[in-house]
Structures are given as structure tokens and as C-alpha cells.
Design a protein around this motif. Sequence first.
Motif, PDB file in Angstrom:
ATOM      1  N   ASN A 196      21.673  20.469  -6.317  1.00  0.00           N
ATOM      2  CA  ASN A 196      21.694  20.732  -5.656  1.00  0.00           C
ATOM      3  C   ASN A 196      21.423  19.983  -4.316  1.00  0.00           C
ATOM      4  OD1 ASN A 196      19.596  19.221  -6.027  1.00  0.00           O
ATOM      5  ND2 ASN A 196      18.620  19.303  -4.455  1.00  0.00           N
ATOM      6  N   ILE A 197      21.710  18.527  -4.514  1.00  0.00           N
ATOM      7  CA  ILE A 197      22.149  17.797  -3.573  1.00  0.00           C
ATOM      8  C   ILE A 197      23.886  18.013  -4.393  1.00  0.00           C
ATOM      9  CG2 ILE A 197      22.011  15.319  -2.542  1.00  0.00           C
ATOM     10  CD1 ILE A 197      20.341  17.286  -2.146  1.00  0.00           C
ATOM     11  N   PRO A 198      25.096  17.869  -3.189  1.00  0.00           N
ATOM     12  CA  PRO A 198      26.462  17.534  -3.760  1.00  0.00           C
ATOM     13  C   PRO A 198      26.115  15.771  -4.571  1.00  0.00           C
ATOM     14  CG  PRO A 198      26.399  19.659  -1.720  1.00  0.00           C
ATOM     15  CD  PRO A 198      24.617  18.040  -1.997  1.00  0.00           C
ATOM     16  N   ALA A 199      27.237  15.441  -5.205  1.00  0.00           N
ATOM     17  CA  ALA A 199      28.044  14.075  -5.927  1.00  0.00           C
ATOM     18  C   ALA A 199      28.593  13.673  -5.003  1.00  0.00           C
ATOM     19  CB  ALA A 199      28.420  14.751  -6.743  1.00  0.00           C
ATOM     20  N   GLY A 200      28.328  13.013  -4.129  1.00  0.00           N
ATOM     21  CA  GLY A 200      28.976  11.954  -2.714  1.00  0.00           C
ATOM     22  C   GLY A 200      27.970  12.005  -1.322  1.00  0.00           C
ATOM     23  N   THR A 201      26.867  12.900  -2.063  1.00  0.00           N
ATOM     24  CA  THR A 201      26.382  12.608  -0.366  1.00  0.00           C
ATOM     25  C   THR A 201      25.188  11.504  -0.102  1.00  0.00           C
ATOM     26  OG1 THR A 201      26.096  15.173  -0.480  1.00  0.00           O
ATOM     27  CG2 THR A 201      24.016  13.880   0.661  1.00  0.00           C
ATOM     28  N   ALA A 202      24.532  10.725   0.526  1.00  0.00           N
ATOM     29  CA  ALA A 202      24.278  10.164   0.714  1.00  0.00           C
ATOM     30  C   ALA A 202      22.911  10.822   1.475  1.00  0.00           C
ATOM     31  CB  ALA A 202      23.647   9.030   2.122  1.00  0.00           C
ATOM     32  N   SER A 258      17.893   9.742   0.887  1.00  0.00           N
ATOM     33  CA  SER A 258      17.038   8.782   0.531  1.00  0.00           C
ATOM     34  C   SER A 258      16.664   9.386  -0.887  1.00  0.00           C
ATOM     35  CB  SER A 258      15.871   9.434   1.678  1.00  0.00           C
ATOM     36  OG  SER A 258      14.102   8.979   0.470  1.00  0.00           O
ATOM     37  N   THR A 259      16.016   8.032  -1.622  1.00  0.00           N
ATOM     38  CA  THR A 259      15.538   8.250  -2.799  1.00  0.00           C
ATOM     39  C   THR A 259      14.665   8.632  -3.232  1.00  0.00           C
ATOM     40  OG1 THR A 259      14.115   5.516  -2.036  1.00  0.00           O
ATOM     41  CG2 THR A 259      17.017   5.675  -2.995  1.00  0.00           C
ATOM     42  N   ARG A 260      13.827   9.223  -1.969  1.00  0.00           N
ATOM     43  CA  ARG A 260      12.219  10.099  -2.074  1.00  0.00           C
ATOM     44  C   ARG A 260      12.941  11.924  -2.195  1.00  0.00           C
ATOM     45  NH1 ARG A 260       8.394   7.425   2.206  1.00  0.00           N
ATOM     46  NH2 ARG A 260       8.412   5.170   1.521  1.00  0.00           N
ATOM     47  N   THR A 261      14.403  11.942  -2.256  1.00  0.00           N
ATOM     48  CA  THR A 261      14.945  13.063  -2.801  1.00  0.00           C
ATOM     49  C   THR A 261      14.544  13.795  -3.756  1.00  0.00           C
ATOM     50  OG1 THR A 261      16.380  12.659  -0.544  1.00  0.00           O
ATOM     51  CG2 THR A 261      16.782  14.549  -1.846  1.00  0.00           C
ATOM     52  N   THR A 262      14.196  15.144  -3.776  1.00  0.00           N
ATOM     53  CA  THR A 262      13.949  15.325  -4.494  1.00  0.00           C
ATOM     54  C   THR A 262      15.617  16.225  -5.231  1.00  0.00           C
ATOM     55  OG1 THR A 262      12.045  16.448  -4.676  1.00  0.00           O
ATOM     56  CG2 THR A 262      12.968  17.527  -6.395  1.00  0.00           C
ATOM     57  N   LEU A 263      15.529  15.560  -6.478  1.00  0.00           N
ATOM     58  CA  LEU A 263      17.119  16.293  -7.092  1.00  0.00           C
ATOM     59  C   LEU A 263      16.958  17.313  -8.409  1.00  0.00           C
ATOM     60  CD1 LEU A 263      19.158  13.599  -7.940  1.00  0.00           C
ATOM     61  CD2 LEU A 263      19.100  15.080  -5.679  1.00  0.00           C
ATOM     62  N   ASP A 264      17.476  18.314  -7.947  1.00  0.00           N
ATOM     63  CA  ASP A 264      16.998  19.258  -8.948  1.00  0.00           C
ATOM     64  C   ASP A 264      18.382  19.673  -9.810  1.00  0.00           C
ATOM     65  OD1 ASP A 264      16.351  21.704 -10.356  1.00  0.00           O
ATOM     66  OD2 ASP A 264      15.617  22.986  -7.862  1.00  0.00           O
ATOM     67  N   GLU A 266       0.461  -1.218  -0.024  1.00  0.00           N
ATOM     68  CA  GLU A 266      -0.442  -0.041   0.569  1.00  0.00           C
ATOM     69  C   GLU A 266       0.658   1.482   0.474  1.00  0.00           C
ATOM     70  OE1 GLU A 266      -2.169  -0.082   3.444  1.00  0.00           O
ATOM     71  OE2 GLU A 266      -3.896  -1.977   2.378  1.00  0.00           O
ATOM     72  N   GLU A 267       1.822   1.456   0.850  1.00  0.00           N
ATOM     73  CA  GLU A 267       2.848   2.031   0.972  1.00  0.00           C
ATOM     74  C   GLU A 267       3.890   2.787  -0.129  1.00  0.00           C
ATOM     75  OE1 GLU A 267       4.571   2.649   4.428  1.00  0.00           O
ATOM     76  OE2 GLU A 267       2.215   2.274   5.411  1.00  0.00           O
ATOM     77  N   GLY A 268       3.824   1.273  -0.824  1.00  0.00           N
ATOM     78  CA  GLY A 268       5.226   1.319  -2.050  1.00  0.00           C
ATOM     79  C   GLY A 268       6.450   0.978  -1.831  1.00  0.00           C
ATOM     80  N   GLU A 269       7.544   0.465  -2.017  1.00  0.00           N
ATOM     81  CA  GLU A 269       8.873   0.518  -1.893  1.00  0.00           C
ATOM     82  C   GLU A 269       9.986   1.502  -0.996  1.00  0.00           C
ATOM     83  OE1 GLU A 269      12.576  -0.757  -3.474  1.00  0.00           O
ATOM     84  OE2 GLU A 269      11.820   0.041  -4.740  1.00  0.00           O
ATOM     85  N   PRO A 270       9.896   1.078   0.011  1.00  0.00           N
ATOM     86  CA  PRO A 270      10.475   2.119   1.049  1.00  0.00           C
ATOM     87  C   PRO A 270      11.758   3.031   1.069  1.00  0.00           C
ATOM     88  CG  PRO A 270      11.073   0.087   1.767  1.00  0.00           C
ATOM     89  CD  PRO A 270      10.360   0.054   0.485  1.00  0.00           C
ATOM     90  N   ALA A 271      11.903   4.009   1.628  1.00  0.00           N
ATOM     91  CA  ALA A 271      13.140   5.049   0.795  1.00  0.00           C
ATOM     92  C   ALA A 271      13.839   4.124   1.258  1.00  0.00           C
ATOM     93  CB  ALA A 271      12.762   6.401   1.219  1.00  0.00           C
ATOM     94  N   ARG A 272      15.340   4.423   0.728  1.00  0.00           N
ATOM     95  CA  ARG A 272      16.698   3.519   1.166  1.00  0.00           C
ATOM     96  C   ARG A 272      17.125   5.175   0.764  1.00  0.00           C
ATOM     97  NH1 ARG A 272      18.190   0.651  -3.583  1.00  0.00           N
ATOM     98  NH2 ARG A 272      16.177   1.658  -4.598  1.00  0.00           N
ATOM     99  N   PRO A 273      19.087   4.493   1.255  1.00  0.00           N
ATOM    100  CA  PRO A 273      19.346   6.369   1.320  1.00  0.00           C
ATOM    101  C   PRO A 273      20.192   5.272  -0.014  1.00  0.00           C
ATOM    102  CG  PRO A 273      19.925   4.240   2.958  1.00  0.00           C
ATOM    103  CD  PRO A 273      19.079   4.020   2.797  1.00  0.00           C
ATOM    104  N   LYS A 274      21.516   6.246  -0.471  1.00  0.00           N
ATOM    105  CA  LYS A 274      21.737   6.294  -1.830  1.00  0.00           C
ATOM    106  C   LYS A 274      23.041   7.736  -2.214  1.00  0.00           C
ATOM    107  CE  LYS A 274      20.808   4.165  -4.973  1.00  0.00           C
ATOM    108  NZ  LYS A 274      21.674   2.526  -5.485  1.00  0.00           N
ATOM    109  N   THR A 275      23.907   6.872  -2.694  1.00  0.00           N
ATOM    110  CA  THR A 275      25.244   7.391  -2.506  1.00  0.00           C
ATOM    111  C   THR A 275      24.680   8.815  -4.673  1.00  0.00           C
ATOM    112  OG1 THR A 275      26.825   6.987  -1.922  1.00  0.00           O
ATOM    113  CG2 THR A 275      27.597   7.843  -2.849  1.00  0.00           C
TER     114      THR A 275
END
Length: 213
Positions: free
Chosen positions: A106-112, A114-120, A49-58
Motif C-alpha cells: 500500500n505504500i510504494p517503495a522509496g516513499t518516506a 512514519s514507522t507507525r504507518t501500517t503496511l498492507d 510512557e509514550e514509547g519510542e517516537p515515530a521516525r520517518p523511514k524510507t
Amino acid sequence: MNTRTLTAALSCLAALALVGCDPAATDAKPPAPATAEPSATPAATPSEEEGEPARPKTVPDFIGMGLQSAQDAAQAEGFSSLKSHDSSGRGRLQALDRNWKVCSQNIPAGTAASTRTTLDFGTVKLEETCPATDAKAPEAADGKMPDLVGESLKAARGALDPSTSITTTDAAQDRMVLLESNWQVCTQSPAAGAVLRGQPVEFTAVKFEEECP
């Protein structure tokens, strides 16, 4: 046939249209009511119901990539919330992603993150040079007219109250100003620093590849 059996047989004949019975049975019972079949489809689990949980990614380094390639690479890493903007400050829309390249993220390369983070992604067109930093949109401060000369007409309009009456004219020729992000302000009235009291604003402009007269 004894009397008890005969009585049972007559009772069965009277109810034969509704239920079957055995005349030899002395304590005939109606059939048990049908019960509902259990559903063949199992209920959805919380994870479904909630979809795949967010995962930390580099976060990868997208700078220098074409915008379409950067978006494809981000999605392959699990980032599905993506945005882009015009790094020049002109407010242009990235209508065809393959015609734009990434200058900033907006999110520097190499930063961990969440996959739900918006990349701009900050972008310019392929033939343009990336600015050292993203240009900031102008804005009216302390109720005074900002200096909008050199800004795109779209950015200039965005710096003023939405209720402002604005007139734009071509400073070089008698052309219609159709796509404001392609035009730069040459003159403005009121002048920069004037107190804004809801008065109309006038701009003259030329296209960005042209010089103001």
C-alpha cells in the motif's frame, strides 16, 4: 543531686518505657517523628510512557518477497504495524505466511513514511501468479444484486447485507461447502441487477480448480 535534677530523673523513670532520656537534661524533647524514605524508583519520563517516537523511514521494496520474509524485513526497519490480504479477491486468510508471496504494497517503495504507518501487503499463494492489480471486492450498489458469478462464495457473501439469508449448494456433486474462499459462484438467484428487498439469495458453486457445469 539538686532538686531540679531529681525532678527530671523521676520524670524520665515514668516515661522510660516509651522514650529514652537524659536525667541531666532539663528540657527533654521527644524524638522527631520518622519521615518517609524517598522512593528508590524514579518516575517514568514522558518518552518512557509514550514509547519510542515515530521516525520517518524510507519504505523498502517488498514485492516478490515471501510474506514472512517481507514482514521480518519491515520489522527490522522499524515498521511494526503490518497487515496482509488476498490479492485475488477471494478473501483467503494468510494462515501460514511462508506459503504466500507479496504482489503489492500500500505504500510504494522509496516513499518516506512514519514507522507507525501500517503496511498492507497484497498476496497470493506461492504457486499462483500475481494479478496485474489487486482484485476489488464486489459490493451491492444502488440496492441491486451485483454480478457475483466467478467470485468466491466468501466474497459474494461479503457483498450482501449481513442480514441476508443465503443458501449455497455444490453445483457438481453433493458435497458440503465448508471453506467458502475455496469455492466460486456458478449461478445466483436473484440475477444480477435485481432489486434487493431482503429476499433470500441462492448460490451454486464448485471449487476454484473445477469448471462450472
